[in-house]
Design an enzyme around this catalytic site. Structure first.
Site, PDB file in Angstrom:
ATOM      1  N   ASN A 102      40.380  23.947 -69.142  1.00 40.20           N
ATOM      2  CA  ASN A 102      40.830  24.965 -68.198  1.00 40.20           C
ATOM      3  C   ASN A 102      41.376  26.216 -68.879  1.00 40.20           C
ATOM      4  O   ASN A 102      41.480  27.265 -68.251  1.00 40.20           O
ATOM      5  CB  ASN A 102      41.914  24.371 -67.287  1.00 40.20           C
ATOM      6  CG  ASN A 102      42.446  25.377 -66.298  1.00 40.20           C
ATOM      7  OD1 ASN A 102      41.793  25.717 -65.318  1.00 40.20           O
ATOM      8  ND2 ASN A 102      43.647  25.885 -66.573  1.00 40.20           N
ATOM      9  N   SER A 127      33.696  30.530 -63.961  1.00 39.38           N
ATOM     10  CA  SER A 127      34.292  31.520 -63.067  1.00 39.38           C
ATOM     11  C   SER A 127      33.194  32.046 -62.168  1.00 39.38           C
ATOM     12  O   SER A 127      32.000  31.978 -62.523  1.00 39.38           O
ATOM     13  CB  SER A 127      34.897  32.678 -63.871  1.00 39.38           C
ATOM     14  OG  SER A 127      35.208  33.777 -63.033  1.00 39.38           O
ATOM     15  N   TYR A 134      34.746  38.973 -70.233  1.00 42.21           N
ATOM     16  CA  TYR A 134      35.106  37.760 -69.500  1.00 42.21           C
ATOM     17  C   TYR A 134      33.871  37.124 -68.866  1.00 42.21           C
ATOM     18  O   TYR A 134      33.653  35.919 -68.963  1.00 42.21           O
ATOM     19  CB  TYR A 134      36.138  38.098 -68.422  1.00 42.21           C
ATOM     20  CG  TYR A 134      36.612  36.905 -67.626  1.00 42.21           C
ATOM     21  CD1 TYR A 134      37.487  35.979 -68.187  1.00 42.21           C
ATOM     22  CD2 TYR A 134      36.194  36.720 -66.312  1.00 42.21           C
ATOM     23  CE1 TYR A 134      37.926  34.892 -67.457  1.00 42.21           C
ATOM     24  CE2 TYR A 134      36.636  35.631 -65.571  1.00 42.21           C
ATOM     25  CZ  TYR A 134      37.500  34.711 -66.157  1.00 42.21           C
ATOM     26  OH  TYR A 134      37.935  33.628 -65.435  1.00 42.21           O
ATOM     27  N   ALA A 135      33.033  37.935 -68.228  1.00 43.16           N
ATOM     28  CA  ALA A 135      31.853  37.412 -67.539  1.00 43.16           C
ATOM     29  C   ALA A 135      30.891  36.740 -68.504  1.00 43.16           C
ATOM     30  O   ALA A 135      30.358  35.657 -68.216  1.00 43.16           O
ATOM     31  CB  ALA A 135      31.150  38.533 -66.776  1.00 43.16           C
ATOM     32  N   LYS A 169      32.220  33.326 -69.653  1.00 41.67           N
ATOM     33  CA  LYS A 169      32.143  32.285 -68.633  1.00 41.67           C
ATOM     34  C   LYS A 169      30.695  31.908 -68.312  1.00 41.67           C
ATOM     35  O   LYS A 169      30.404  30.743 -68.003  1.00 41.67           O
ATOM     36  CB  LYS A 169      32.876  32.737 -67.372  1.00 41.67           C
ATOM     37  CG  LYS A 169      34.394  32.823 -67.548  1.00 41.67           C
ATOM     38  CD  LYS A 169      34.976  31.495 -67.983  1.00 41.67           C
ATOM     39  CE  LYS A 169      36.496  31.505 -67.976  1.00 41.67           C
ATOM     40  NZ  LYS A 169      37.090  30.192 -68.339  1.00 41.67           N
ATOM     41  N   ILE A 211      41.321  32.946 -56.437  1.00 42.05           N
ATOM     42  CA  ILE A 211      42.480  32.060 -56.430  1.00 42.05           C
ATOM     43  C   ILE A 211      43.640  32.840 -57.051  1.00 42.05           C
ATOM     44  O   ILE A 211      43.648  33.074 -58.265  1.00 42.05           O
ATOM     45  CB  ILE A 211      42.229  30.780 -57.262  1.00 42.05           C
ATOM     46  CG1 ILE A 211      40.870  30.157 -56.931  1.00 42.05           C
ATOM     47  CG2 ILE A 211      43.386  29.813 -57.098  1.00 42.05           C
ATOM     48  CD1 ILE A 211      40.765  29.549 -55.566  1.00 42.05           C
TER      49      ILE A 211
END
Length: 261
Positions: free
Chosen positions: A91, A143, A156-157, A160, A189
């Site tokens: 995680n 994600s 980030y993309a 993931k 979230i």
């Protein structure tokens, strides 16, 4: 359907707060002996106190998922103390993107080192334990950005998206040992990492308009999925990326369903 995880052992990274913390506590409430890991000692000390109040055999460790030596020591100690490692939840993750012409190389490296390399190192280290017992559940945090990147979020993309593809490949490698490997893709979230719930009302409304279920998700929504994927009820599910986004962009303009006729 009864999910029985009693007596299983789970290692969870990034468990000090947010989604990881709720995953750790939810699994502990299901009877799992939880080994919670986080790079922040103060966060892990706090969640470890909650875990041991639920299950005295659960424990917390400060560990950087970029450190292969520390990971090996952690898993060896956990296995010696608890007898098995049945579940791994990768995680841990970081953000920190910017427009590509302003993105620092160090930021790119950090995001990929934690999100992707950290997942690789944890899986590499846990695989021998799971192979030896011919069973295991590996669950990786992807994600929604792995499906549809946001502007100014290329680092980030891509990290993931790579985790999602890594998950599929690893599922193929570990299938002969009855080890399943799956990934989950949280959408909106609110956490301390993304601050969604702290945005101005108009910005929150704009984001919620992209959801089929027009509400923020909760960390419990993710934890419930993890409990299922970790259980025998999901024994025939592997190599998947499960979208937990409330139907984000499931249709072209989901907000149309909420508009008055």
């Amino acid at each position: 359907m009864h999910i029985d995880l009693n007596g299983k052992v789970a290692v969870i990274t990034g468990a000090g707060r947010g989604i990881g913390r709720d995953i750790a506590l939810s699994l502990a409430h299901e009877g799992v002996h939880v080994v919670a890991c986080d790079v922040n000692p103060a966060d892990i000390e706090s969640v470890a106190a909650e875990l041991t109040a639920i299950d005295p055999r659960s424990r917390g460790y400060a560990c950087d998922v970029r450190d292969a030596t520390a990971i090996d020591a952690l898993l060896n100690e956990a296995h010696d103390a608890l007898g098995s490692i049945d579940i791994l939840v990768n995680n841990a993750g970081v953000v920190g993107d910017a427009p590509i012409d302003e993105l620092e190389e160090a930021t790119w490296d950090l995001i990929h080192d934690v999100n992707l390399k950290g997942t690789f190192l944890m899986c590499k280290a846990v695989a021998p334990y799971m192979k030896a017992q011919s069973s295991g559940r590996i669950i990786n945090a992807a994600s929604f950005a792995a499906i549809s990147p946001r502007v100014r979020s290329v680092a980030y993309a891509t990290s993931k998206a790579a985790v999602a593809h890594f998950t599929r490949g690893l599922a193929g490698e570990l299938g002969p040992w009855n080890i399943t490997v799956n990934a989950y893709a949280p959408g909106m979230i609110p956490t301390q990492m993304n601050h969604f719930a702290e945005l101005p009302d108009d910005k929150q409304s704009e984001l919620l308009d992209t959801l089929t279920l027009r509400r923020w998700g909760s960390t419990a929504d993710i934890a419930n999925l993890i409990c299922f994927l970790a259980s025998d009820q999901a024994s025939y599910v592997t190599g998947t990326l499960i979208d937990v986004s409330g139907g984000k962009l499931a249709t072209q303009i989901p907000s149309e369903a909420y508009q008055a006729d």
